[in-house]
Scaffold this motif. Structure first.
Motif, PDB file in Angstrom:
ATOM      1  N   GLY A   1      53.525   6.434   4.395  1.00 61.49           N
ATOM      2  CA  GLY A   1      54.005   6.925   3.117  1.00 61.49           C
ATOM      3  C   GLY A   1      53.594   8.354   2.846  1.00 61.49           C
ATOM      4  O   GLY A   1      52.961   8.650   1.840  1.00 61.49           O
TER       5      GLY A   1
ATOM      6  N   LEU B   1      58.349   2.091   6.079  1.00 61.69           N
ATOM      7  CA  LEU B   1      58.439   1.909   4.637  1.00 61.69           C
ATOM      8  C   LEU B   1      59.540   0.929   4.258  1.00 61.69           C
ATOM      9  O   LEU B   1      59.483   0.294   3.221  1.00 61.69           O
ATOM     10  CB  LEU B   1      58.701   3.248   3.935  1.00 61.69           C
TER      11      LEU B   1
ATOM     12  N   GLY C   1      63.240   5.650   1.615  1.00 60.89           N
ATOM     13  CA  GLY C   1      62.365   4.922   2.525  1.00 60.89           C
ATOM     14  C   GLY C   1      62.991   4.878   3.904  1.00 60.89           C
ATOM     15  O   GLY C   1      64.211   4.850   4.047  1.00 60.89           O
TER      16      GLY C   1
ATOM     17  N   MET D   1      56.727   2.291  -3.794  1.00 54.81           N
ATOM     18  CA  MET D   1      57.839   2.070  -2.868  1.00 54.81           C
ATOM     19  C   MET D   1      58.599   0.854  -3.359  1.00 54.81           C
ATOM     20  O   MET D   1      58.035  -0.236  -3.469  1.00 54.81           O
ATOM     21  CB  MET D   1      57.316   1.833  -1.448  1.00 54.81           C
TER      22      MET D   1
ATOM     23  N   TYR E   1      60.878   5.832  -2.099  1.00 51.30           N
ATOM     24  CA  TYR E   1      59.435   6.062  -2.151  1.00 51.30           C
ATOM     25  C   TYR E   1      59.181   7.213  -3.109  1.00 51.30           C
ATOM     26  O   TYR E   1      59.838   8.259  -3.033  1.00 51.30           O
ATOM     27  CB  TYR E   1      58.937   6.385  -0.743  1.00 51.30           C
TER      28      TYR E   1
END
Length: 196
Positions: A133, A158, A154, A177, A163
């Motif tokens: 991330g 992820l 994302g 997220m 995000y």
């Protein structure tokens, strides 16, 4: 291994395998407390390392010192994700359902607090020292949920969704997220996150 064990948590653990997951020392814990940043307990770090699940998932106060005021319905599992590395403490919780991680209808939400002394303003997030991330590419500045955030789509570990991250106060970063099914709720999710 159940499909649920292939959540973001396991992706995060596999990506940070080189990092040592351990309980903060008394000195480190005092430094985190002094900055006013919520930190995981030794028990939570162990639960994270062991990939222990909560069934059903915990609610708004799943993270000590963080209130997640809006959590969409439909989550069946939850898991704390916590680690400390290179002077950074990560403390988060993931909510998910029991769909496969490759199913675009899978419901998931990950709220994380990162205690990092280098966080002072939004631009600092581009240097956020985390392994999962990051905000190093494809980011935009937007206002979501009344907050100015960095955001990106994302991808990879992820998962499919959006995000986002912001500096709550000096030394305290919050990231969120949200999976595709929750993109319409992102304003309410972000607006509802309160760090004490």
């Amino acid at each position: 291994m159940k499909a649920i064990n292939k959540t973001l948590t396991l992706a995060a653990v596999s990506l940070v395998a080189a990092a040592t997951l351990h309980a903060p020392s008394a000195h480190a814990a005092a430094a985190v407390t002094a900055t006013g940043c919520p930190a995981p307990s030794k028990a939570e770090i162990k639960r994270s390392y062991d990939a222990k699940e909560d069934k059903p998932a915990k609610g708004a106060t799943a993270l000590k010192g963080v209130h997640v005021g809006y959590i969409p319905k439909g989550f069946t599992h939850g898991q704390v994700v916590a680690q400390q590395h290179h002077g950074v403490t990560e403390y988060g919780y993931q909510w998910t359902d029991d769909r496969s991680e490759i199913d675009l209808k899978r419901r998931f939400l990950w709220v994380r607090v990162v205690c990092w002394p280098g966080a002072r303003e939004l631009a600092d997030l581009k240097k956020l020292p985390v392994t999962l991330g990051t905000f190093t590419s494809g980011v935009k500045t937007r206002t979501i949920g009344g907050r100015q955030v960095l955001t990106k789509l994302g991808d990879g570990a992820l998962g499919a969704g959006r995000y986002t991250g912001w500096v709550e106060r000096e030394g305290v970063v919050v990231t969120v997220m949200a999976g595709r099914p929750h993109l319409g709720d992102l304003d309410k999710i972000i607006a509802g996150v309160k760090v004490s």
